[in-house]
Design a protein around this motif. Structure first.
Motif, PDB file in Angstrom:
ATOM      1  N   GLY A 195       4.761  -8.695  -2.248  1.00  0.00           N
ATOM      2  CA  GLY A 195       3.973  -7.537  -1.849  1.00  0.00           C
ATOM      3  C   GLY A 195       4.603  -6.773  -0.694  1.00  0.00           C
ATOM      4  N   ARG A 196       4.278  -5.494  -0.619  1.00  0.00           N
ATOM      5  CA  ARG A 196       4.807  -4.647   0.448  1.00  0.00           C
ATOM      6  C   ARG A 196       3.701  -3.743   0.986  1.00  0.00           C
ATOM      7  N   VAL A 197       3.819  -3.413   2.275  1.00  0.00           N
ATOM      8  CA  VAL A 197       2.895  -2.471   2.901  1.00  0.00           C
ATOM      9  C   VAL A 197       3.705  -1.422   3.641  1.00  0.00           C
ATOM     10  N   ILE A 238      -2.521   9.091   9.415  1.00  0.00           N
ATOM     11  CA  ILE A 238      -2.003   7.738   9.262  1.00  0.00           C
ATOM     12  C   ILE A 238      -2.223   7.308   7.819  1.00  0.00           C
ATOM     13  N   TYR A 239      -1.176   6.723   7.215  1.00  0.00           N
ATOM     14  CA  TYR A 239      -1.229   6.343   5.805  1.00  0.00           C
ATOM     15  C   TYR A 239      -0.926   4.859   5.652  1.00  0.00           C
ATOM     16  N   TRP A 240      -1.806   4.149   4.972  1.00  0.00           N
ATOM     17  CA  TRP A 240      -1.622   2.730   4.658  1.00  0.00           C
ATOM     18  C   TRP A 240      -1.450   2.617   3.147  1.00  0.00           C
ATOM     19  N   ARG A 241      -0.295   2.093   2.702  1.00  0.00           N
ATOM     20  CA  ARG A 241      -0.009   1.982   1.273  1.00  0.00           C
ATOM     21  C   ARG A 241       0.432   0.555   0.948  1.00  0.00           C
ATOM     22  N   GLU A 242      -0.263  -0.064  -0.011  1.00  0.00           N
ATOM     23  CA  GLU A 242       0.097  -1.399  -0.462  1.00  0.00           C
ATOM     24  C   GLU A 242       0.692  -1.326  -1.865  1.00  0.00           C
ATOM     25  N   SER A 243       1.665  -2.212  -2.127  1.00  0.00           N
ATOM     26  CA  SER A 243       2.283  -2.267  -3.451  1.00  0.00           C
ATOM     27  C   SER A 243       2.784  -3.680  -3.702  1.00  0.00           C
TER      28      SER A 243
END
Length: 337
Positions: free
Chosen positions: A266-268, A281-286
């Motif tokens: 996983g990555r953030v 502010i942007y929080w993105r999980e993948s």
């Protein structure tokens, strides 16, 4: 000093009678004697010294410096300032702030600090004939700053003790509570606040660097270096620092339990930018498991949705490819104390 310069017997110095002085020296001496900023002219290979009234407090009770070699006047520190003077005499100006020197101007060594510039003085043909010492003593300022730093460190130490006490009290007061996850979440939030305090302490509680706050908050939850930070250098005030720390902590905790940080692949991506007067502010999980929208909103989600208070907005999205959150707030609110 203008009177003393006129009355001084310059014929007994390497400069000779003022009638023989080059016009450049006469001009610069006239300028120095007129200004109220501490200045000294150091002229010729013998470093003959001429200074103004404002320079007198710098000298203190030293023996009369007028007409003497600058190297002799400052003999006790010449090993430190001599090379700087030589650079000026070679044509290179040097500006130094809060330079520490142990000087003797009252019959005993004393620690002092100075902000000064040694700049070359040239003849009409470009030849360097001397240097200008433009200086202000900053001893009082440096000492006050050191005292404030000490007080800030003491305040930080006491705040950490208070937070540790809050944790201990919570652990004892809530030891019979059946929902241990809620108790642990509370104590972990106190720890997150402690890290925010550390970020503020590094800058004397005036402001904190957004990146540093994020790094300090995320470090315990990012053991595999799965989080990437990207954004400009932005300073935020103490209140916003606390809020940001709690929001990022909640986002990272949820990611560690259910989202991208719960699996090694996983990555953030946490990024931020300025859009006019707004910070976004942007929080993105993948790369993590698919997270269905939560059926109920816990305290952590409510804390995130509160954002930064008035004028701010939060948007949470549960996408198949990963959770996302957007936050925005006016910069003027984030920089207030």
């Amino acid at each position: 000093m203008a009177r003393l310069v006129r009355e001084f017997d310059w014929a007994d110095t390497p400069l000779g009678s003022p009638e023989t002085w080059p016009p450049e020296l006469k001009t610069v001496v006239g300028f120095v004697l007129e200004t109220h900023f501490p200045k000294a002219v150091v002229w010729g290979p013998d470093l003959v010294t001429i200074y103004n009234d404002a320079f007198l407090p710098i000298l203190g009770d030293k023996p009369e410096a007028l007409g003497r070699s600058f190297a002799q006047v400052w003999a006790e520190v010449w090993d430190q300032i001599g090379p700087i003077a030589q650079r000026a005499l070679a044509g290179e100006a040097t500006f130094i702030e809060d330079f520490p020197l142990v000087i003797d101007r009252s019959g005993r060594p004393e620690q002092a600090w100075f902000t000064f510039c040694y700049s070359p003085l040239r003849l009409a043909d470009g030849t360097v004939a001397g240097m200008m010492d433009t200086v202000i003593e900053t001893t009082a300022t440096v000492r006050v700053r050191a005292e404030l730093d000490l007080l800030t460190q003491e305040l930080g130490h006491r705040l950490k003790n208070v937070l540790a006490m809050v944790q201990a009290m919570a652990a004892q007061s809530l030891k019979d509570v059946a929902e241990r996850d809620a108790v642990e979440a509370f104590t972990d939030r106190v720890v997150a606040l402690g890290r925010a305090h550390d970020a503020l302490l590094a800058q004397s509680w005036s402001a904190a660097d957004l990146r540093r706050v994020a790094e300090a908050t995320l470090s315990p939850l990012d053991g595999l270096n799965q989080v990437r930070l990207q954004g400009p250098d932005i300073q935020i005030g103490p209140s916003a620092t606390m809020t940001l720390s709690l929001i990022v902590y909640e986002l990272a905790t949820n990611a560690a339990k259910y989202g991208a940080l719960s699996v090694p692949e996983g990555r953030v991506d946490l990024s931020w930018r300025l859009a006019g007067e707004m910070l976004r502010i942007y929080w993105r999980e993948s790369g993590g498991p698919t997270v269905p929208p939560q059926s109920r909103t816990g305290f952590g989600c409510r804390l995130i949705d509160m954002g930064f208070g008035a004028g701010s907005a939060v948007d949470r999205r549960y996408r198949p490819e990963g959770f996302e959150a957007d936050l925005e707030a006016p910069m003027r609110n984030l920089q207030d104390h």
